[in-house]
Design a protein around this motif. Structure first.
Motif, PDB file in Angstrom:
ATOM      1  N   THR A 124      25.365 -49.920  36.067  1.00  0.00           N
ATOM      2  CA  THR A 124      24.559 -48.702  36.027  1.00  0.00           C
ATOM      3  C   THR A 124      23.094 -49.107  35.880  1.00  0.00           C
ATOM      4  OG1 THR A 124      26.399 -47.670  34.852  1.00  0.00           O
ATOM      5  CG2 THR A 124      24.311 -46.480  34.851  1.00  0.00           C
TER       6      THR A 124
ATOM      7  N   ARG B  59      21.662 -39.521  28.119  1.00  0.00           N
ATOM      8  CA  ARG B  59      22.652 -38.601  27.549  1.00  0.00           C
ATOM      9  C   ARG B  59      23.797 -38.319  28.508  1.00  0.00           C
ATOM     10  NH1 ARG B  59      19.841 -33.229  25.886  1.00  0.00           N
ATOM     11  NH2 ARG B  59      21.948 -32.776  25.189  1.00  0.00           N
ATOM     12  N   HIS B  60      23.520 -38.248  29.811  1.00  0.00           N
ATOM     13  CA  HIS B  60      24.553 -37.914  30.794  1.00  0.00           C
ATOM     14  C   HIS B  60      25.648 -38.980  30.908  1.00  0.00           C
ATOM     15  CE1 HIS B  60      21.562 -40.284  32.946  1.00  0.00           C
ATOM     16  NE2 HIS B  60      22.530 -40.650  33.755  1.00  0.00           N
ATOM     17  N   ILE B  61      25.407 -40.204  30.422  1.00  0.00           N
ATOM     18  CA  ILE B  61      26.468 -41.221  30.464  1.00  0.00           C
ATOM     19  C   ILE B  61      27.172 -41.376  29.112  1.00  0.00           C
ATOM     20  CG2 ILE B  61      25.441 -42.460  32.409  1.00  0.00           C
ATOM     21  CD1 ILE B  61      24.487 -44.589  30.412  1.00  0.00           C
TER      22      ILE B  61
ATOM     23  N   TRP C 270      18.241 -41.280  24.126  1.00  0.00           N
ATOM     24  CA  TRP C 270      19.129 -40.152  24.397  1.00  0.00           C
ATOM     25  C   TRP C 270      18.637 -39.317  25.582  1.00  0.00           C
ATOM     26  CZ3 TRP C 270      23.833 -38.633  23.732  1.00  0.00           C
ATOM     27  CH2 TRP C 270      24.173 -37.290  23.861  1.00  0.00           C
ATOM     28  N   ASN C 271      17.356 -39.079  25.634  1.00  0.00           N
ATOM     29  CA  ASN C 271      16.814 -38.268  26.722  1.00  0.00           C
ATOM     30  C   ASN C 271      17.030 -38.917  28.082  1.00  0.00           C
ATOM     31  OD1 ASN C 271      15.984 -36.486  24.780  1.00  0.00           O
ATOM     32  ND2 ASN C 271      13.826 -37.057  24.895  1.00  0.00           N
TER      33      ASN C 271
ATOM     34  N   MET D 205      33.357 -41.179  26.637  1.00  0.00           N
ATOM     35  CA  MET D 205      32.229 -40.261  26.601  1.00  0.00           C
ATOM     36  C   MET D 205      32.684 -38.964  25.925  1.00  0.00           C
ATOM     37  SD  MET D 205      30.637 -40.916  30.412  1.00  0.00           S
ATOM     38  CE  MET D 205      32.070 -40.306  31.256  1.00  0.00           C
TER      39      MET D 205
ATOM     40  N   GLU E 180      20.338 -47.465  35.681  1.00  0.00           N
ATOM     41  CA  GLU E 180      19.562 -46.721  34.695  1.00  0.00           C
ATOM     42  C   GLU E 180      19.772 -47.279  33.286  1.00  0.00           C
ATOM     43  OE1 GLU E 180      18.661 -42.068  33.735  1.00  0.00           O
ATOM     44  OE2 GLU E 180      20.605 -42.598  34.548  1.00  0.00           O
TER      45      GLU E 180
ATOM     46  N   ASP F 243      34.644 -37.152  30.488  1.00  0.00           N
ATOM     47  CA  ASP F 243      35.159 -36.959  31.844  1.00  0.00           C
ATOM     48  C   ASP F 243      36.683 -37.059  31.884  1.00  0.00           C
ATOM     49  OD1 ASP F 243      35.542 -39.640  31.511  1.00  0.00           O
ATOM     50  OD2 ASP F 243      34.514 -40.243  33.330  1.00  0.00           O
TER      51      ASP F 243
ATOM     52  N   GLU G 199      27.403 -38.054  26.829  1.00  0.00           N
ATOM     53  CA  GLU G 199      27.624 -36.735  26.253  1.00  0.00           C
ATOM     54  C   GLU G 199      28.883 -36.005  26.732  1.00  0.00           C
ATOM     55  OE1 GLU G 199      24.635 -33.151  25.353  1.00  0.00           O
ATOM     56  OE2 GLU G 199      24.618 -33.826  27.437  1.00  0.00           O
ATOM     57  N   HIS G 200      29.206 -36.072  28.004  1.00  0.00           N
ATOM     58  CA  HIS G 200      30.284 -35.248  28.551  1.00  0.00           C
ATOM     59  C   HIS G 200      31.537 -36.067  28.812  1.00  0.00           C
ATOM     60  CE1 HIS G 200      27.616 -31.879  28.868  1.00  0.00           C
ATOM     61  NE2 HIS G 200      26.731 -32.639  29.489  1.00  0.00           N
TER      62      HIS G 200
END
Length: 172
Positions: free
Chosen positions: A153, A9-11, A5-6, A113, A155, A16, A13-14
Motif C-alpha cells: 500500500t 483511517r480508511h485502511i 489517522w486523517n 479493520m 499510501e 471489510d 476504520e471499516h
C-alpha cells in the motif's frame, strides 16, 4: 504533519468482514528477528494456546513451552511462528488484536479493520512499530492487503516514511 489517522483511517476504520491486512518488517538478520520477537513479547502475551510445528520431528509443541521460539525459527527447527498478541499496550493505549508471524529474516503483523481502531490506536501502532525498527536502519516497514505481499500500500509506506523521518530528526 497531519495526524496519521486523517491520512490512513480508511485502511483501519471499516471492517471489510474477513481480510487481514499485513504490516511487514524486513529484511532482518537472524539476530534482529530474534531480538524483535523478544521485544514484542516483552510488551504482550501469547493469545490462546497456539502450537509450533517442529522440524524434522514433524510434531506440534505448545508455543508457550518454548522460551526461544524465534531462535528456533531462525535455526530452521520450527517452520514458522504465528500467534495472536494479547494485552499489547503502548503508553496508555491498548492496541486492537494483532497477530504476529515470524519467519527467518522477517516479522509481520496482521490486523482486522474495524471500529476498535481510532486515532489513538493508529498513533500507538506507529509508535510500537517505531520501537521495533528504530535501531535497524536497513528494516523496511510496509503494509499490503492480505495475500498481496508484492503490492504494498503506497499510501501507508509514504505516511510511515514521513513518520520515521520525523522521529529520526527528533532523536538527533
Amino acid at each position: 504533519m497531519q495526524p496519521i489517522w486523517n491520512k490512513l483511517r480508511h485502511i483501519f476504520e471499516h471492517d471489510d468482514h474477513g481480510t487481514l491486512p499485513e504490516i511487514f518488517i524486513e529484511p532482518l538478520t537472524g539476530a534482529e528477528t530474534v531480538e524483535m520477537y523478544r521485544n514484542v513479547m516483552s510488551q504482550a502475551e501469547i493469545l490462546d494456546d497456539p502450537m509450533a510445528w517442529t522440524i524434522p520431528e514433524e510434531h506440534g509443541i505448545p508455543l508457550k513451552q518454548l522460551n526461544n521460539a524465534a531462535e528456533l525459527v531462525v535455526e530452521g527447527k520450527i517452520l514458522s511462528l504465528s500467534h495472536g498478541l494479547a494485552d499489547l499496550k503502548i503508553r496508555d493505549v491498548t492496541l486492537p488484536q494483532l497477530n504476529i508471524w515470524v519467519q527467518p529474516g522477517a516479522v509481520s503483523f496482521d490486523y482486522r479493520m474495524g471500529p476498535e481502531w481510532g486515532p489513538n490506536e493508529v498513533e500507538a501502532l506507529f509508535e510500537f512499530l517505531w520501537g521495533l525498527v528504530q535501531n535497524i536502519p536497513t528494516a523496511k516497514v510496509f503494509r499490503a492487503e492480505e495475500g498481496c505481499y508484492f503490492e504494498p500500500t503506497e499510501e501507508f509506506t509514504r505516511v510511515w516514511n514521513e513518520y520515521a523521518g520525523l522521529r529520526r530528526q527528533r532523536e538527533v
